[in-house]
Design a protein around this motif. Sequence first.
Motif, mmCIF file in Angstrom:
data_model
loop_
_atom_site.group_PDB
_atom_site.id
_atom_site.type_symbol
_atom_site.label_atom_id
_atom_site.label_comp_id
_atom_site.label_asym_id
_atom_site.label_seq_id
_atom_site.Cartn_x
_atom_site.Cartn_y
_atom_site.Cartn_z
ATOM 1 N N UNK A 320 0.768 -1.089 -0.100
ATOM 2 C CA UNK A 320 0.047 0.080 0.068
ATOM 3 C C UNK A 320 0.840 1.212 -0.025
ATOM 4 N N UNK A 321 1.947 1.364 -0.964
ATOM 5 C CA UNK A 321 2.520 2.596 -1.127
ATOM 6 C C UNK A 321 2.880 3.338 -2.352
ATOM 7 N N UNK A 322 3.295 4.419 -2.458
ATOM 8 C CA UNK A 322 3.634 4.880 -3.880
ATOM 9 C C UNK A 322 4.972 5.592 -3.692
ATOM 10 N N UNK A 335 8.474 -1.776 3.318
ATOM 11 C CA UNK A 335 7.709 -0.651 2.986
ATOM 12 C C UNK A 335 6.346 -0.719 2.914
ATOM 13 N N UNK A 336 5.595 -0.077 4.217
ATOM 14 C CA UNK A 336 4.406 -0.164 4.308
ATOM 15 C C UNK A 336 3.484 1.329 4.360
ATOM 16 N N UNK A 337 2.776 1.428 3.614
ATOM 17 C CA UNK A 337 1.824 2.513 3.613
ATOM 18 C C UNK A 337 2.743 3.677 3.917
ATOM 19 N N UNK A 338 3.377 3.937 2.903
ATOM 20 C CA UNK A 338 4.571 5.037 2.815
ATOM 21 C C UNK A 338 4.326 5.780 1.274
ATOM 22 N N UNK A 354 3.558 2.816 8.827
ATOM 23 C CA UNK A 354 2.567 3.443 7.948
ATOM 24 C C UNK A 354 2.713 4.921 8.238
ATOM 25 N N UNK A 355 2.411 5.700 7.300
ATOM 26 C CA UNK A 355 2.275 7.328 7.177
ATOM 27 C C UNK A 355 3.493 7.642 7.223
ATOM 28 N N UNK A 356 4.766 6.942 6.385
ATOM 29 C CA UNK A 356 5.855 7.846 6.314
ATOM 30 C C UNK A 356 5.879 8.474 5.163
#
Length: 477
Positions: A320-322, A335-338, A354-356
């Motif tokens: 779940x990252x871009x 790398x998670x939710x980054x 999450x949310x980095x």
Amino acid sequence: MKAKVNKARTRTRAPAAPARHSAPLSVVILAAGEGKRMKSALPKVLQQVAGKALLQHVIDTAAALSPAAIQVVYGHGGEQVRAALAQERVSWTLQAQRLGTGHALQVAMPQVPDGHRVLVLYGDVPLIRAATLRELVALCGPRSMSLLTMSMPDPDGYGRIVRDARGRVRRIVEQKDASARERAIRECNTGVLAAPAGALRRWLTELKPDNAQGEYYLTDTIALAVRDRLAVTPLLLADAGEALGANDKAQLAQLEALWRSRVARELMLAGVTLVDPARVDVRGSLVCGSDVLIDVNTVFEGHVRLGDRVRIGPGCVVRDSEIDAGTQVHAHCVIEQARIGADCQIGPFARFRPTATLGRAVHIGNFVEVKNSSMADGSKANHLAYVGDADVGGRVNIGAGTIIANYDGANKHRTRIADDVHTGSNSVLVAPITVGAGATIAAGSTVTAEVPAGKLTVARARQVTVENWRRPVKPGR
Ligand code: UD1
Ligand code: MG
């Protein structure tokens, strides 16, 4: 050896546009089987391929056809299945007793209006393509039903498609009821079919369990359609893999491998370089820009987007990252939710929780963890650091061993680090704290109060040297 199939009335790909019928479509997914051979507390249809329950795959594919309704026939372990897929827009019908595929469909029919077409799917056959189903459904009308078939080199266990001398389908015979001659037929029933609801309803009431298994066979409806002079159009699958089911963990792994190679192929045809297509797992959706390179043993989960020229090194897990254009992720990063900006250097051995959020040209090196933090353009944390609950400005250098102590045992606090700050090696920033622009924190400092801008802050004991000190000596020396 290639199986021989009479193709007289078989379509592999519709040559001309087939007659389209506009009757609404009801999809019925048969999923009441037990799946004992999985040897698992989890019902068979909840076993996963590519991180998604088998039944979820089937529901998603069915939904892609925009049908009027999707019904799932469930049985053993049913409550667990319903609970796991409670958010799905499907209706659930309980088949309390497992009396065969014909019976399973019959319990679903009261919910299907006469004017509909019915598409039957199996809950444990997850790889079927929406395009195949569209083609099959297009061959079904008020006076015609269609049947998805496959040619199997080893047809053992499957129902066989019995055709007449002119190649027309007459009936299906199950393996256990088949003569030696019929068992030699290689064309098999996938179980997937489409039929007009009114006629199907009538045929289902005519089924009798007078067969080797004492079951109500859905497959017996084919002979009834022939009797009633409906056209029965078979659609031969070009790729039998689409109709494979899973009865045990070995077959489940086979489906996983098929899925993997399908996704890898799509990625490669879209221009992505896969160092080894057999060693990339995509459990969700992966959207890539141009000239992306993905190395071996990488896993992508959820929705991942990779910009142009992104390189993902071996052994990475991205969820779940871009990641924006030009960024390189070196080996073994998680790398998670980054949200990672362009032209960054990540890893090896970096972890994003999450949310980095990283700006442009940020460097995150080995054994650095970034959680719920942002780091603006050009900042670096190259070695052994924890950046948690922090807003970090641009061109900041987080020294090796810097820890942001965000947790007091009960609460998490935020840290604000302005532009151009340097934190020395092994410094601890006890949150909540603010570090002013251009500040330097000396190595080994533990800072607990505001750090002013543009100055050096030292928060450690001053070094002393004891002149006349002697080491203790062991007695007798
Ligand atoms: C069925 C077909 C066979 C075909 C094969 C393809 C019949 C009689 N035979 O055989 O021609 O080649 O699939 O795999 O249809 N189910 C229920 N309730 C029941 C029985 C089955 O919901 O009472 C569901 C199962 O969960 C499964 C599907 O129907 O998803 C097929 O059942 P299964 O027992 O696997 O049928 P087969 O004997 O393999
Ligand atoms: Mg089966």
